[in-house]
Design a protein around this motif. Structure first.
Motif, mmCIF file in Angstrom:
data_model
loop_
_atom_site.group_PDB
_atom_site.id
_atom_site.type_symbol
_atom_site.label_atom_id
_atom_site.label_comp_id
_atom_site.label_asym_id
_atom_site.label_seq_id
_atom_site.Cartn_x
_atom_site.Cartn_y
_atom_site.Cartn_z
ATOM 1 N N UNK A 117 1.236 -1.016 -0.125
ATOM 2 C CA UNK A 117 -0.211 -0.335 0.031
ATOM 3 C C UNK A 117 1.217 1.376 0.086
ATOM 4 N N UNK A 118 1.577 1.609 0.965
ATOM 5 C CA UNK A 118 2.819 2.635 0.624
ATOM 6 C C UNK A 118 3.157 2.925 -0.300
ATOM 7 N N UNK A 119 4.152 1.681 -1.264
ATOM 8 C CA UNK A 119 4.494 1.567 -2.759
ATOM 9 C C UNK A 119 3.378 2.200 -3.531
ATOM 10 N N UNK A 120 2.367 1.463 -3.511
ATOM 11 C CA UNK A 120 1.384 2.402 -4.349
ATOM 12 C C UNK A 120 0.800 3.276 -4.096
ATOM 13 N N UNK A 121 1.020 4.244 -3.282
ATOM 14 C CA UNK A 121 0.265 5.440 -2.579
ATOM 15 C C UNK A 121 1.548 6.293 -3.430
ATOM 16 N N UNK A 122 2.712 5.787 -2.697
ATOM 17 C CA UNK A 122 4.126 6.773 -3.421
ATOM 18 C C UNK A 122 3.813 6.861 -4.765
ATOM 19 N N UNK A 123 3.629 5.649 -5.824
ATOM 20 C CA UNK A 123 3.725 5.970 -6.733
ATOM 21 C C UNK A 123 2.456 6.607 -7.593
ATOM 22 N N UNK A 124 0.979 6.657 -6.872
ATOM 23 C CA UNK A 124 0.471 7.796 -7.487
ATOM 24 C C UNK A 124 0.421 8.495 -7.159
ATOM 25 N N UNK A 125 1.161 9.266 -5.443
ATOM 26 C CA UNK A 125 1.536 10.808 -5.634
ATOM 27 C C UNK A 125 2.577 10.900 -6.791
ATOM 28 N N UNK A 126 3.713 10.342 -7.979
ATOM 29 C CA UNK A 126 4.949 10.478 -8.256
ATOM 30 C C UNK A 126 3.820 10.873 -9.834
ATOM 31 N N UNK A 127 2.803 10.159 -10.187
ATOM 32 C CA UNK A 127 2.039 9.115 -11.706
ATOM 33 C C UNK A 127 0.934 11.029 -11.381
ATOM 34 N N UNK A 128 0.612 11.295 -9.863
ATOM 35 C CA UNK A 128 -0.457 12.714 -9.747
ATOM 36 C C UNK A 128 0.621 14.081 -10.467
ATOM 37 N N UNK A 129 1.786 14.074 -9.794
ATOM 38 C CA UNK A 129 2.825 15.303 -9.515
ATOM 39 C C UNK A 129 3.148 14.982 -10.780
ATOM 40 N N UNK A 130 2.928 14.148 -11.581
ATOM 41 C CA UNK A 130 3.713 14.517 -13.609
ATOM 42 C C UNK A 130 2.681 14.502 -13.987
ATOM 43 N N UNK A 131 1.196 14.712 -13.670
ATOM 44 C CA UNK A 131 -0.025 14.406 -15.194
ATOM 45 C C UNK A 131 -0.268 13.725 -15.861
ATOM 46 N N UNK A 132 0.499 12.301 -15.055
ATOM 47 C CA UNK A 132 -0.164 11.125 -15.024
ATOM 48 C C UNK A 132 -1.216 10.490 -15.484
ATOM 49 N N UNK A 133 -1.427 11.030 -14.329
ATOM 50 C CA UNK A 133 -2.914 9.932 -13.328
ATOM 51 C C UNK A 133 -4.349 11.643 -12.862
ATOM 52 N N UNK A 134 -5.636 11.189 -12.521
ATOM 53 C CA UNK A 134 -5.749 12.066 -12.158
ATOM 54 C C UNK A 134 -6.206 12.053 -10.892
ATOM 55 N N UNK A 135 -7.113 12.336 -9.963
ATOM 56 C CA UNK A 135 -7.080 12.564 -8.892
ATOM 57 C C UNK A 135 -7.606 11.357 -8.452
#
Length: 207
Positions: free
Chosen positions: A165-183
């Motif tokens: 879960x930690x890894x996924x949360x961190x990865x989700x934060x990276x993809x959102x910051x890079x504009x590759x994922x929406x909220x």
């Protein structure tokens, strides 16, 4: 590394009250500069001036900007944890509570995108010398998740689920910051991975 440094080992003596106050000023200055201009805006000389410490003293606490920003993330997570404890998540299951908790933490970072980007970039750039600070971030994240789960003595399988879960949360934060994922996509990913909690909890009950 000096005993005063934030990355000191657990065998090092604790900071004095004065040293702890100095460390808090440094972390506050780091967060303020990062909030205004992101990773590049955090310059060690400016941090020293803003926190009213000598540049040499700053480097004794934090040997590099990466050390400083990773420690800043740990401090931000600690603050979030205090806020979350005042208003605990309301989900019916452990998975729902953890998902709500992580999304609340995510939205707190969303309100400070430059700061979030600076801290995540520092985590990405961190090498082995920054391991103590990175470990502190991981431990703080683990405590936040376990609190939401309501677990004091997790099983090995539950701890494994927490790491995923930690890894996924961190990865989700990276993809959102890079504009590759929406909220919305981040929320789906977090809710999906948090279902591991219910699976490991069910397995623990059958053992």
């Amino acid at each position: 590394m000096p005993a005063e440094a934030s990355s000191a080992s657990s065998s090092s003596p604790p900071l004095t009250e004065r040293q702890e106050a100095r460390r808090r000023r440094i972390l506050h200055a780091s967060a303020q500069l990062a909030s205004r201009g992101g990773f590049d805006a955090v310059q060690m000389r400016e941090v020293a001036e803003s926190s009213q410490v000598a540049l040499g003293t700053l480097y004794r606490y934090f040997p590099s900007k990466v050390h400083l920003l990773v420690a800043t993330m740990q401090a931000q997570l600690e603050h979030m944890h205090g806020t979350l404890r005042k208003k605990p998540p309301q989900g019916d299951t452990a998975a729902q509570r953890v998902a709500e908790t992580l999304m609340r933490a995510f939205r707190a970072l969303q309100r400070e995108p430059h700061l979030a980007d600076a801290m995540v970039r520092a985590l990405t750039f961190a090498d082995r010398s920054v391991s103590p600070e990175v470990d502190q971030v991981s431990r703080q994240t683990t405590v936040i998740i376990l609190d939401a789960m309501g677990l004091e003595n997790p099983t090995a399988q539950q701890l494994s689920a927490v790491r995923v879960i930690e890894h996924t949360w961190h990865s989700a934060l990276i993809t959102w910051l890079s504009g590759r994922a929406s909220i919305a996509q981040v929320k789906i990913d977090i809710e999906t991975v948090c279902r591991l909690i219910d699976l490991t909890t069910a397995e623990a009950r059958t053992e």
